[in-house]
Write a protein that holds these residues in place. Structure first.
Motif, PDB file in Angstrom:
ATOM      1  N   UNK A  10       0.853  -1.180   0.000  1.00 17.29           N
ATOM      2  CA  UNK A  10       0.000   0.000   0.000  1.00 17.29           C
ATOM      3  C   UNK A  10       0.890   1.231   0.000  1.00 17.29           C
ATOM      4  N   UNK A  11       0.542   2.168  -0.814  1.00 19.44           N
ATOM      5  CA  UNK A  11       1.301   3.406  -0.902  1.00 19.44           C
ATOM      6  C   UNK A  11       1.183   4.188   0.406  1.00 19.44           C
TER       7      UNK A  11
ATOM      8  N   UNK B 210      -1.906   4.660   3.059  1.00 24.82           N
ATOM      9  CA  UNK B 210      -1.731   4.263   4.452  1.00 24.82           C
ATOM     10  C   UNK B 210      -2.204   5.376   5.391  1.00 24.82           C
ATOM     11  N   UNK B 211      -1.897   6.623   5.054  1.00 25.76           N
ATOM     12  CA  UNK B 211      -2.305   7.753   5.882  1.00 25.76           C
ATOM     13  C   UNK B 211      -3.818   7.899   5.904  1.00 25.76           C
ATOM     14  N   UNK B 212      -4.495   7.397   4.887  1.00 23.44           N
ATOM     15  CA  UNK B 212      -5.944   7.501   4.808  1.00 23.44           C
ATOM     16  C   UNK B 212      -6.684   6.498   5.691  1.00 23.44           C
TER      17      UNK B 212
ATOM     18  N   UNK C 253      -8.067   4.746   9.044  1.00 24.02           N
ATOM     19  CA  UNK C 253      -8.419   5.231  10.373  1.00 24.02           C
ATOM     20  C   UNK C 253      -7.621   4.463  11.437  1.00 24.02           C
ATOM     21  N   UNK C 254      -7.721   4.899  12.661  1.00 19.66           N
ATOM     22  CA  UNK C 254      -6.942   4.334  13.760  1.00 19.66           C
ATOM     23  C   UNK C 254      -7.203   2.832  13.925  1.00 19.66           C
ATOM     24  N   UNK C 255      -8.440   2.423  13.798  1.00 21.41           N
ATOM     25  CA  UNK C 255      -8.805   1.011  13.940  1.00 21.41           C
ATOM     26  C   UNK C 255      -8.143   0.165  12.858  1.00 21.41           C
ATOM     27  N   UNK C 256      -8.133   0.662  11.625  1.00 23.98           N
ATOM     28  CA  UNK C 256      -7.512  -0.064  10.517  1.00 23.98           C
ATOM     29  C   UNK C 256      -5.996  -0.168  10.710  1.00 23.98           C
ATOM     30  N   UNK C 257      -5.402   0.912  11.159  1.00 24.62           N
ATOM     31  CA  UNK C 257      -3.956   0.883  11.417  1.00 24.62           C
ATOM     32  C   UNK C 257      -3.621  -0.109  12.521  1.00 24.62           C
ATOM     33  N   UNK C 258      -4.450  -0.123  13.558  1.00 24.43           N
ATOM     34  CA  UNK C 258      -4.228  -1.045  14.666  1.00 24.43           C
ATOM     35  C   UNK C 258      -4.341  -2.489  14.190  1.00 24.43           C
ATOM     36  N   UNK C 259      -5.313  -2.778  13.357  1.00 28.21           N
ATOM     37  CA  UNK C 259      -5.487  -4.130  12.821  1.00 28.21           C
ATOM     38  C   UNK C 259      -4.272  -4.536  11.995  1.00 28.21           C
TER      39      UNK C 259
END
Length: 190
Positions: A1-2, A6-8, A10-16
């Motif tokens: 993923x670019x 990645x910056x797009x 949300x916090x939940x997705x990043x945590x996963x």
């Protein structure tokens, strides 16, 4: 993923994603990547399989994502932002690279043992590109006239990664201080 994609997230997705990559790292340190299943990764990350597939198509894509993250961390940690001389730049980069890979020794060994070394080639390419970019900027062109930054970058990155690989995989590695002393002698004073 670019990076922008990645910056797009949300916090939940990043945590996963962080949970999944951490689970993959832990599992790869226990057994070969080829033996791992998506179920194993999900169980370790405590994430449902449907959640996994909402983020990645398969375990190879997760491995690629992990290696891209490691690549970004490596470049940020290893490439000095300011060094007074080219020699100091190379010595600092070498010191930083040894420290970076030493803290990720388990993951690096797991990648090598699992045949994921093609993924580590991506790291080599990215590091060489970043180094060539830096070698094209002052003070390098004046200090090292006639030097092609692409050739110098490939030589330096290839040599450093070969040295790091040997050091990390050796059953009886030489002390870090000995490596740094040798590098200090190898890099000419300009």
């Amino acid at each position: 993923m670019e990076e922008k994609q990645e910056e797009g997230l949300d916090l939940r997705q990043r945590k996963t994603r962080r949970q999944l990559t951490q689970a993959l790292v832990e599992l790869m340190e226990e057994r070969p990547f080829q033996e791992l299943s998506v179920t194993d990764i999900c169980r370790r990350a405590m994430v449902h399989r449907t959640t996994f597939y909402a983020h990645f198509n398969d375990k190879q894509e997760l491995l690629h994502y992990l290696m891209v993250q490691v690549e970004r961390e490596c470049i940020a940690a290893c490439v000095p932002q300011d060094a007074p001389t080219p020699r100091q730049f190379f010595l600092t980069a070498a010191r930083n690279a040894l420290a970076f890979f030493k803290t990720r020794k388990g993951l690096y060994r797991a990648c090598m043992a699992s045949g994921a070394d093609t993924q580590t080639r991506l790291l080599e390419d990215a590091a060489a590109e970043e180094l060539a970019r830096r070698l094209s900027q002052p003070p390098f062109p004046d200090a090292l006239p006639g030097l092609d930054p692409r050739i110098a970058a490939r030589f330096y990155v290839g040599a450093m990664l070969s040295l790091v690989r040997w050091w990390l995989l050796s059953p009886d590695p030489v002390p870090e201080a000995v490596l740094l002393d040798h590098l200090d002698r190898f890099i000419p004073h300009s």
